[in-house]
Design a protein around this motif. Structure first.
Motif: not given
Length: 153
Positions: A138-142, A146-147, A149-153
Motif C-alpha cells: 500500500g505504501v509503495q503504491n501510494l 504520487t511520483e 502525479g496520479e493521486r486523486d485530489a
C-alpha cells in the motif's frame, strides 16, 4: 558528561554545547545520527525500526532458535539497530507467549539464552507477515502514484 543539544526550529539543525569533552566519541555518534536527518526525522526512523523489530526477530527465530547477540548481528546486516533494542522486544515476546527460552552451553563463555517460537508465536508471525506485506504494498503504491502525479485530489 554534559552535552546539551539545541534544536533550532528555523534551521532544522542541531547545535551542541559541550561542557565536558571526556566523551568525544559519544558526541560524534550523536552528531552523525542527528546531523543529516534532524530531530524529527530521527524520531520517525526510530519508530519505523521499533515497529518492525518484533517481526524481524520472529522471522529469524522461525528459521532456527537463536540467542540475543546472534539476532542482533543478523538484523544489523539489513537494518541499523542497537543490540540493546532487541532485549525489550524479546522479553515482550516471551511474556506474550510467542516464544520460549532455554539455556545452552557455549564453548565461548557462559551459557546462552536461546529463543524459540511457540506454535502461537508462529501463527502470530504469519499474521504479521501478511499484514506487513499489505502495508508495504500500500505504501509503495501510494508513493508510485504520487511520483506519477496520479493521486486523486
Amino acid at each position: 558528561m554534559h552535552i546539551r543539544p539545541i534544536y533550532t526550529e528555523n534551521q532544522g539543525t542541531i547545535q551542541y554545547t559541550i561542557l565536558n569533552v571526556t566523551y568525544n566519541w559519544c558526541v560524534a555518534i550523536y552528531r552523525s545520527i542527528c546531523s543529516s536527518r534532524g530531530v524529527r526525522g530521527l524520531k520517525e526512523i526510530i519508530q519505523f525500526k521499533k515497529g518492525v523489530l518484533g517481526l524481524c526477530v520472529m522471522v529469524l527465530i522461525n528459521e532456527r532458535d537463536q540467542y540475543g547477540f546472534e539476532l542482533a548481528q543478523q538484523i544489523s546486516k539489513h537494518i541499523e539497530v542497537a543490540e540493546g533494542a532487541l532485549y525489550p522486544v524479546l522479553r515482550r515476546m516471551v511474556a506474550d507467549g510467542h516464544c520460549t527460552t532455554y539455556l545452552q552451553e557455549s564453548t565461548e563463555g557462559p551459557p546462552r539464552k536461546y529463543y524459540k517460537l511457540t506454535p502461537e508465536g508462529k501463527a502470530y508471525m504469519n499474521e504479521l507477515v501478511t499484514e506487513w506485506n499489505r502495508f508495504v504494498t500500500g505504501v509503495q503504491n501510494l508513493m508510485e502514484e504520487t511520483e506519477r502525479g496520479e493521486r486523486d485530489a
